[in-house]
Design an enzyme around this catalytic site. Structure first.
Site, PDB file in Angstrom:
ATOM      1  CG  HIS A  63      40.897  16.516  59.975  1.00 24.69           C
ATOM      2  ND1 HIS A  63      39.269  16.249  60.581  1.00 24.69           N
ATOM      3  CD2 HIS A  63      41.106  16.972  60.596  1.00 24.69           C
ATOM      4  CE1 HIS A  63      39.052  15.901  61.739  1.00 24.69           C
ATOM      5  NE2 HIS A  63      40.133  16.534  61.779  1.00 24.69           N
ATOM      6  CG  ASP A  67      41.224  12.823  66.164  1.00 26.91           C
ATOM      7  OD1 ASP A  67      42.270  13.206  65.523  1.00 26.91           O
ATOM      8  OD2 ASP A  67      40.688  13.174  66.200  1.00 26.91           O
TER       9      ASP A  67
END
Length: 314
Positions: A63, A67
């Site tokens: 996704h 991060d």
């Protein structure tokens, strides 16, 4: 096959854990490695390993949270400087292509190799003679995918003592027998592949899941897997936070593994709220499960061989 965890933290880097990146090492199987997510400073983590960026063949992004992707531009650029000339393919959710294209063009980063970016939907996203990769959506706060990598059945072992006894000459005929084809010898005798090969062995199946709450697609992707890599941002005591932020607890991860009849569980994406001294407590929360549960640290490595998962002691 080996799994090497380059980053195992959640949200942002900490002193103990970098942001998410996991390398699936397929050096014996195809002379390359695949990367799942590429958090900030992933290329710095690679410097502390034996991985060579030029051997990077595929990147799978779960996704578009930072991060999981902020390490991509630097790694893509450095691969050019490090003699990376072979094609590289990136798979990920809608939006990944625009983000990479804008980042590379804005920074005038020129790549010396062909880069293909594929924005995926659910289903089989890659297949060749050796591997199948399937993707399904998970339940996070943004569109997020989990992946299953399945190695197709391996060629059976050729029993050379049997081929010698039958007078099969060394050379191309042995290759045909190993590949499952029957042959005819010069004297007219037919030798079948079945009589000179051992039992066919299954390949491995590993599920590598992105950020997610406990969900049915996690179980589906993990069904019968040899290894499940599942996030465990929180523990049993912080379960409500997990639900609120679209994450899982270590207990959720273990229940996915159990319901999928998977063999081994490795959890990552650990919140920085948990100090190293608290990790044993997390593992203790899933002690009743009858399969191995490992909490990955940065640079943890696991070897899969002969149907057995073994941590590699650094």
């Amino acid at each position: 096959m080996q799994l090497l965890f380059l980053g195992t933290g959640a949200g942002m880097p900490s002193k103990q854990r970098n942001t998410t990146a996991t390398a699936l090492k397929l050096l014996d199987e195809r002379g390359s490695f695949w990367l799942f997510d590429c958090g900030e400073a992933t290329q710095h983590q690679i410097l502390h390993t034996t991985l060579k960026p030029r051997k990077l063949e595929k990147i799978f992004i779960t996704h578009l949270h930072g991060d999981h992707i902020f390490g991509l531009p630097g790694l893509l650029g450095s691969r050019s400087f490090l003699s990376g000339e072979e094609p590289l393919t990136i798979y990920g959710p809608k939006g990944i292509k625009a983000w990479i294209d804008v980042t590379l063009s804005t920074t005038t980063t020129h790549l010396q190799y062909p880069l293909t970016i594929i924005e995926i939907d659910e289903g089989v996203i890659f297949e060749d003679d050796d591997f199948i990769v399937e993707a399904k959506t998970l339940e996070h706060v943004v569109l997020c995918y989990g992946y299953t990598v399945t190695q197709k059945p391996l060629l059976p072992e050729l029993l050379i003592e049997k081929t010698d006894a039958l007078g099969v000459p060394r050379g191309p005929l042995l290759k045909q027998l190993k590949e499952g084809r029957d042959i005819e010898l010069a004297d007219g005798r037919v030798v079948t592949s079945k009589e000179v090969t051992g039992e066919q062995k299954n390949g491995f199946k590993v599920a590598i899941l992105g950020d997610t709450k406990f969900c049915e697609n996690s179980i589906s992707l993990s069904q019968g897997a040899d290894i499940v890599v599942h996030e465990a941002t929180f523990d049993k005591e912080t379960a409500e936070l997990a639900r609120l932020y679209g994450h899982a607890t270590i207990l959720d991860a273990a229940n996915v593994c159990k319901q999928a009849n998977a063999k081994n569980l490795i959890v990552n994406h650990i919140s920085a709220r948990f100090l190293p001294s608290q990790i044993k407590e997390m593992v203790g929360q899933v002690a009743e499960f009858d399969f191995p549960v490992y909490v990955a640290e940065d640079f943890s490595e696991f070897n899969w061989s002969d149907d057995k998962l073994t941590p590699i002691i650094q």
